[in-house]
Design an enzyme around this catalytic site. Structure first.
Site, PDB file in Angstrom:
ATOM      1  N   THR A   9       0.825  -1.210   0.000  1.00  0.00           N
ATOM      2  CA  THR A   9       0.000   0.000   0.000  1.00  0.00           C
ATOM      3  C   THR A   9       0.860   1.261   0.000  1.00  0.00           C
ATOM      4  OG1 THR A   9      -1.663  -1.227   1.216  1.00  0.00           O
ATOM      5  CG2 THR A   9      -1.878   1.157   1.222  1.00  0.00           C
ATOM      6  N   LYS A  23       7.388   2.169  11.736  1.00  0.00           N
ATOM      7  CA  LYS A  23       7.574   2.635  13.126  1.00  0.00           C
ATOM      8  C   LYS A  23       8.168   1.571  14.037  1.00  0.00           C
ATOM      9  CE  LYS A  23       2.878   1.518  13.271  1.00  0.00           C
ATOM     10  NZ  LYS A  23       1.729   1.929  12.528  1.00  0.00           N
ATOM     11  N   GLU A  67       9.780  10.299   8.794  1.00  0.00           N
ATOM     12  CA  GLU A  67       8.630  11.193   9.037  1.00  0.00           C
ATOM     13  C   GLU A  67       7.312  10.415   9.092  1.00  0.00           C
ATOM     14  OE1 GLU A  67       8.317  14.861   9.460  1.00  0.00           O
ATOM     15  OE2 GLU A  67       6.593  13.764  10.203  1.00  0.00           O
ATOM     16  N   VAL A 107       5.294   8.345  12.389  1.00  0.00           N
ATOM     17  CA  VAL A 107       4.386   8.894  13.409  1.00  0.00           C
ATOM     18  C   VAL A 107       3.422   9.866  12.730  1.00  0.00           C
ATOM     19  CG1 VAL A 107       4.182  10.204  15.565  1.00  0.00           C
ATOM     20  CG2 VAL A 107       6.197   8.767  15.169  1.00  0.00           C
ATOM     21  N   GLY A 164     -12.498  -2.206   7.373  1.00  0.00           N
ATOM     22  CA  GLY A 164     -11.061  -2.174   7.072  1.00  0.00           C
ATOM     23  C   GLY A 164     -10.303  -1.141   7.880  1.00  0.00           C
ATOM     24  N   GLU A 176      -7.620  -3.956  12.140  1.00  0.00           N
ATOM     25  CA  GLU A 176      -7.102  -5.213  11.620  1.00  0.00           C
ATOM     26  C   GLU A 176      -7.781  -6.395  12.308  1.00  0.00           C
ATOM     27  OE1 GLU A 176      -2.852  -5.285  11.509  1.00  0.00           O
ATOM     28  OE2 GLU A 176      -2.783  -3.181  10.950  1.00  0.00           O
ATOM     29  N   LYS A 222       4.944   4.953  18.666  1.00  0.00           N
ATOM     30  CA  LYS A 222       5.052   6.292  18.080  1.00  0.00           C
ATOM     31  C   LYS A 222       5.520   7.298  19.134  1.00  0.00           C
ATOM     32  CE  LYS A 222       1.526   5.301  14.596  1.00  0.00           C
ATOM     33  NZ  LYS A 222       0.071   5.164  14.387  1.00  0.00           N
TER      34      LYS A 222
END
Ligand code: HSE
Length: 403
Positions: free
Chosen positions: A11, A100, A124, A127, A182, A185, A200
């Site tokens: 994705t 992350k 970047e 988070v 969606g 999860e 994060k």
């Protein structure tokens, strides 16, 4: 020409390719040179995909290509992603990631590796998805001592809490709906138990502190214990329940924590709903500032990754230092930090509650079986000791109140 390699055509990876292609002109102007994707590493083939010809299956095709100078790691996980990132940095190629888990676990070591090899490691997108918060911490806010960061950094739980507030629904029903849409999860533990937010926050706290704050050391409570009953109290008191990731350098010292909080109407985080994220920061000179936007999703996340590509493309052969040393720090201020707590106990416990929590404010109970109140500001340690004296089953729930 700056050539880019992409690790992982899922994705976010396909979003990165799309952003670099669609925004080629603005990126060219910002870098001062053209930026082009030269190769995409994935185990799979993508027949019919417009970038099918760029797919490679061997990492050497990217890390061994002298024409590629920047790599986007959008694979996720901490196995192959770590290995390939190390290979890339050792080859002097900058790496930009949305991963992350990897940053929270190995960030400072990878930053050090980048320094040794005159390239950069940037994250970047790790988070707040598309919201710029890492680069402001690294660059724009560097003249300030940051004394407080309060964020809604998990879109899944914010969506669920928003729906629970709107519909009066219980956690389980909203989770099922979020999974069907969606937004959550199938295995939602990382989100609903607060671990995603803690990772994060560990990244943000480490950048503020300049040393590694391990996410395992962050006191973390998720939203699984928030019920329709709690939401009803919140509404009656004109609060919303929000899962907050907090860093604060207060009287008791610095601490980081993740937990559900009652947030009042006058707090800007009150209006951050659905899958949106926001991070409020307070600097000792700046005062308050807030960053708000889409915390997840293909193109917002890819936009953040490619923003890092632009920075790396402007600094080829040059390491831009980041204040995050490979040294662990244990933040010790949590137990002494003070807050007010909203508490529900069994009705039979009301006398004990009044005796234990000096100066409490009673709240109209939503059920005849219980007694509800708000404590005066007290330390976490004091609160934990007082509530444990009741016995866990007699405290129906408690929720901290954000200032
Ligand atoms: N599961 C994460 C969230 C995805 O809900 O915020 C973005 O990090």
């Amino acid at each position: 020409m700056v050539n880019v390699g992409v690790f992982g055509y899922g994705t976010v990876g396909s979003g990165v390719v799309e952003v670099i292609s669609k925004n080629a002109e603005v990126i060219r102007k910002n870098v001062g040179d053209s930026v082009k994707v030269k190769a995409i590493l994935d185990l799979r083939d993508f027949p019919g995909d417009p970038y099918e010809s760029l797919i490679v299956h061997d990492v050497e095709n990217i890390v061994g290509d002298p024409e590629i100078s920047v790599i986007c790691e959008t694979m996720g996980g901490v196995g192959a992603a770590l290995k390939f990132t190390e290979m890339a940095l050792k080859a002097g190629k900058s790496v930009c990631t949305s991963n992350k888990e990897l940053v929270a676990l190995h960030g400072p070591r990878l930053l050090e590796l980048a320094k040794e090899n005159k390239c950069n490691y940037r994250f970047e997108a790790s988070v707040g998805g598309g919201i710029p918060i890492i680069r402001p911490l690294m660059n724009a806010l560097t003249a300030d001592k940051l004394v407080k960061v309060t964020g809604i950094v998990n879109g899944t739980t914010n969506y669920m809490l928003t729906k629970m507030t709107a519909n009066g629904a219980d956690f389980g029903d909203v989770l099922k709906e979020a999974q069907d849409l969606g937004y959550a999860e199938l295995h939602p533990e990382a989100d609903v138990e607060g671990f995603d937010a803690a990772r994060k926050l560990a990244i943000l706290s480490s950048l503020i502190y300049g040393k590694t704050v391990n996410f395992e050391d962050i006191p973390t409570e998720g939203i699984t214990r928030i019920s329709a009953g709690d939401i009803a109290y919140a509404k009656a008191l004109k609060y919303k329940v929000k899962l907050l990731a907090k860093y604060e350098d207060g009287e008791s010292g610095a601490y980081a924590m993740v937990a559900p909080f009652f947030v009042g109407e006058d707090n800007p985080l009150y209006n951050v709903d659905d899958v949106f994220n926001a991070i409020a920061v307070r600097g000792n000179m700046l005062g308050d500032a807030m960053f708000y936007g889409k915390g997840a999703g293909k193109l917002p996340t890819a936009s953040a990754v490619v923003g890092d590509v632009v920075e790396c493309a402007k600094n080829i052969g040059v390491n831009v230092p980041v204040n995050w040393a490979d040294e662990t720090v244990k933040l010790s201020g949590f137990e002494g930090s003070k807050k007010s707590f909203f508490v529900r106990v069994a009705a039979a416990e009301s006398a004990k509650a009044k005796a234990s929590f000096d100066g409490l404010t009673e709240v109209k109970a939503q059920s005849a079986d219980e007694y509800a109140f708000i404590t005066k500001k007290m330390s976490e340690k004091d609160f934990a000791e007082k509530t444990s004296s009741f016995g866990a089953e007699k405290v129906l729930n408690y929720i901290r109140i954000e200032d």
